[in-house]
Scaffold this active site. Structure first.
Site, short mmCIF file in Angstrom:
data_model
loop_
_atom_site.label_atom_id
_atom_site.label_comp_id
_atom_site.label_asym_id
_atom_site.label_seq_id
_atom_site.Cartn_x
_atom_site.Cartn_y
_atom_site.Cartn_z
N TYR A 161 0.83 -1.22 0.00
CA TYR A 161 0.00 0.00 0.00
C TYR A 161 0.85 1.26 0.00
CZ TYR A 161 -4.01 -2.97 0.31
OH TYR A 161 -4.95 -3.92 0.01
N ARG A 219 1.57 2.06 -3.58
CA ARG A 219 0.40 2.62 -4.26
C ARG A 219 0.12 4.05 -3.78
NH1 ARG A 219 -4.27 -1.69 -3.65
NH2 ARG A 219 -5.35 -0.35 -5.13
N GLY A 231 -15.74 1.70 -16.16
CA GLY A 231 -14.43 1.12 -15.84
C GLY A 231 -14.43 0.07 -14.76
N GLN A 247 -15.48 1.85 -6.40
CA GLN A 247 -14.73 0.72 -5.83
C GLN A 247 -13.26 1.13 -5.65
OE1 GLN A 247 -15.98 -3.23 -7.83
NE2 GLN A 247 -16.63 -1.62 -9.25
N ASN A 248 -12.91 2.28 -6.19
CA ASN A 248 -11.51 2.70 -6.19
C ASN A 248 -11.11 3.28 -4.84
OD1 ASN A 248 -11.63 1.99 -8.87
ND2 ASN A 248 -11.84 4.09 -9.61
N VAL A 249 -9.86 3.12 -4.51
CA VAL A 249 -9.36 3.64 -3.24
C VAL A 249 -8.53 4.90 -3.46
CG1 VAL A 249 -9.43 1.39 -2.10
CG2 VAL A 249 -7.34 2.09 -3.29
N ASP A 250 -8.44 5.33 -4.75
CA ASP A 250 -7.71 6.58 -5.01
C ASP A 250 -8.65 7.76 -4.71
OD1 ASP A 250 -8.33 5.81 -8.42
OD2 ASP A 250 -9.20 7.56 -7.44
N ALA A 293 -12.69 5.77 -20.81
CA ALA A 293 -13.45 6.69 -19.96
C ALA A 293 -13.25 8.15 -20.37
CB ALA A 293 -13.03 6.49 -18.51
N HIS A 310 -14.61 0.37 -1.09
CA HIS A 310 -13.47 -0.49 -0.72
C HIS A 310 -12.41 0.25 0.07
CE1 HIS A 310 -14.65 -3.30 -4.28
NE2 HIS A 310 -15.48 -3.41 -3.25
#
Ligand code: APR
EC number: 2.3.1.286
Length: 226
Positions: free
Chosen positions: A52, A55, A168, A85-88, A211, A103
């Site tokens: 992590y 990332r 996406g 669903q993205n963690v960014d 996208a 998430h």
């Protein structure tokens, strides 16, 4: 209109963040259960923390793309909720103000003993970094096998939607992939993905493209609706 946008890793691909299941995706180079599960963290916390940390360091260098920006623009015309669903944090960086992270979030960490003790965290997280109640901190990420706390809230939002945009996502991971079932019958659904995993029907329009070009087209269509 109440518009709900369900996004997955593909919306951030053109910002330079790897997706999970495309060729060269994140899961090609890592064993999911080693780096994204409570068992993996218990077995080898340093490996998980470094996965992590890498990332998080990358996220500090990337920017939102045209898809994130046009979704933020859509808020000028309609009530928009992004369920990602993205963690960014690229939806927020682009200006979206109503984002539900199913998430978790890469730029947050939490106490391993108290999941409500959450901190903003931009640096590396290492063993020995403790919460204020002296327990190890962990990434604020929903790992495989863990509950998705926001799923009920997300389902209620989808039930109220007048239109849905799906961008996406390979629609392979539940419960996120099942959210679209909560939508009212016959509301317009727009699906943007170069390799779409659903086909066109009476109320589903597919944009089989990236996208950054497909999402602005959908936003333009919806911006003209009352
Ligand atoms: N524009 C739009 N879509 C794209 C682009 C792009 N430039 N590039 C790839 N895609 C699409 C792919 O065709 C695929 O359908 O994005 C999707 C990415 O799918 P996954 O890699 O499976 O990502 P996602 O669906 O978000 O995964 C869901 O799985 O591993 C877990 O927690 C992780 O949140 C993640 C969840």
């Amino acid at each position: 209109m109440k518009i709900v946008v369900l996004t997955g890793a593909g919306v951030s691909a053109e910002s330079g963040i790897k997706t999970f299941r495309d060729s060269g995706g994140l899961w090609e180079g890592h064993d999911v259960m080693e780096v994204a599960s409570p068992e993996g963290f218990a077995r080898n916390p340093e490996v998980v923390l470094e996965f992590y940390n890498e990332r998080r360091r990358q996220l500090l260098k990337v920017q939102p793309n045209a898809a994130h920006k046009s979704l933020a623009e859509l808020e000028k015309y309609h009530e928009v909720t992004i369920i990602t669903q993205n963690v960014d944090n690229l939806h927020e960086k682009a200006g979206s103000t109503n984002v539900i992270h199913l998430h978790g979030e890469l730029m947050k960490v939490r106490c391993i003993e108290d999941e409500n003790l959450i901190l903003e965290w931009e640096n590396d997280l290492n063993l020995g970094d403790l919460s204020k109640n002296n327990h190890q901190l962990r990434p604020h990420i929903v790992w495989f096998g863990e509950m998705v706390p926001m799923i009920e809230v997300a389902a209620e939002v989808v039930e109220k939607a007048d239109a849905i945009i799906i961008v996406g996502t390979s629609m392979q991971v539940y419960p996120a992939a099942g959210l679209v079932q909560y939508a009212k019958d016959n509301i317009p659904i727009y699906f943007v993905d170069p390799k779409p995993s659903i086909s066109e029907t009476r109320n589903i329009t597919v944009f089989a493209e990236k996208a950054s070009t497909g999402v602005p087209k959908v936003v333009q269509i919806l911006a003209q609706k009352e």
